[in-house]
Write a protein that holds these residues in place. Sequence first.
Motif, PDB file in Angstrom:
ATOM      1  N   SER A  95      36.788  30.589  45.718  1.00  0.00           N
ATOM      2  CA  SER A  95      37.601  31.159  44.729  1.00  0.00           C
ATOM      3  C   SER A  95      36.586  31.527  43.579  1.00  0.00           C
ATOM      4  O   SER A  95      36.614  32.505  42.886  1.00  0.00           O
ATOM      5  CB  SER A  95      38.719  30.277  44.311  1.00  0.00           C
ATOM      6  OG  SER A  95      39.620  30.082  45.550  1.00  0.00           O
ATOM      7  N   THR A  99      36.344  34.951  41.679  1.00  0.00           N
ATOM      8  CA  THR A  99      36.641  35.207  40.197  1.00  0.00           C
ATOM      9  C   THR A  99      35.413  35.887  39.583  1.00  0.00           C
ATOM     10  O   THR A  99      35.757  36.720  38.776  1.00  0.00           O
ATOM     11  CB  THR A  99      36.839  33.729  39.797  1.00  0.00           C
ATOM     12  OG1 THR A  99      37.937  33.171  40.150  1.00  0.00           O
ATOM     13  CG2 THR A  99      37.023  33.942  38.108  1.00  0.00           C
ATOM     14  N   PRO A 102      35.307  40.012  41.833  1.00  0.00           N
ATOM     15  CA  PRO A 102      36.469  40.193  42.875  1.00  0.00           C
ATOM     16  C   PRO A 102      36.294  41.190  43.964  1.00  0.00           C
ATOM     17  O   PRO A 102      36.993  41.085  45.069  1.00  0.00           O
ATOM     18  CB  PRO A 102      37.291  41.008  41.845  1.00  0.00           C
ATOM     19  CG  PRO A 102      37.165  40.369  40.461  1.00  0.00           C
ATOM     20  CD  PRO A 102      35.529  40.186  40.354  1.00  0.00           C
ATOM     21  N   ARG A 105      35.384  39.787  47.692  1.00  0.00           N
ATOM     22  CA  ARG A 105      36.240  38.919  48.796  1.00  0.00           C
ATOM     23  C   ARG A 105      36.256  39.463  50.055  1.00  0.00           C
ATOM     24  O   ARG A 105      36.173  38.467  50.905  1.00  0.00           O
ATOM     25  CB  ARG A 105      37.600  39.299  48.260  1.00  0.00           C
ATOM     26  CG  ARG A 105      38.294  38.575  46.920  1.00  0.00           C
ATOM     27  CD  ARG A 105      39.747  38.679  46.610  1.00  0.00           C
ATOM     28  NE  ARG A 105      40.232  37.990  45.458  1.00  0.00           N
ATOM     29  CZ  ARG A 105      40.135  38.475  44.130  1.00  0.00           C
ATOM     30  NH1 ARG A 105      39.880  39.773  44.133  1.00  0.00           N
ATOM     31  NH2 ARG A 105      40.702  37.392  43.327  1.00  0.00           N
TER      32      ARG A 105
END
Length: 206
Positions: A95, A99, A102, A105
Amino acid sequence: MSEGVRGSLLVVCAANVCRSPFAAFLLGRALPDIDVASVGVTARAGDPLCRFTKERIDELPGGAEFTNSHVSTRLDAESIDRADLILTASEAERSAVATLAPASRPKTFTLVEAAFSARELAPIPPELTLSELAARMHSQRGIVDLPQARTRRWFSPFRPSFGIAVPDAHIGDTRKHEDVYRAVSDAVDIFVGAWAGARLALDATD
């Protein structure tokens, strides 16, 4: 990236003194034509390995050279951008990577997630790049069976399962280091075993 290298792999944990360097050492030893580095989300730049991890890696072939040169490095956007595949110790670090960047991911997985996803794709062709592997693993999200968290009961002969995370031995009982090394080693064995011919490279260093 040096000539002949098929990609850049980044391993991420919290402090970069235990889980991620141990995984990076094993992965780098088994996959010599991949650039492997490690960082920590909350790392204090320049910290050495924790003494337990240093002792464990020193016992392995090539370990002393690695432990003598390792210093902790903090995760940043540049290291994320540079990596073709990012493996994190747990969902928390996964995560944190997402963050901070982005767009990363699709190429970010926990180490255990990556191991089980790679196994579904096995045998992975030796010429496949890490970017291509990340894309294939990303396409499998949600359809690969992953281990579920399970604590070890008294007198149980089975190992504890931490789901898709590698536990942080620096939170609470430091005796958990053995669980860390076992979880990392198991996941790395699965991931490396999925690469056609990669096991030969690992065996040759033992």
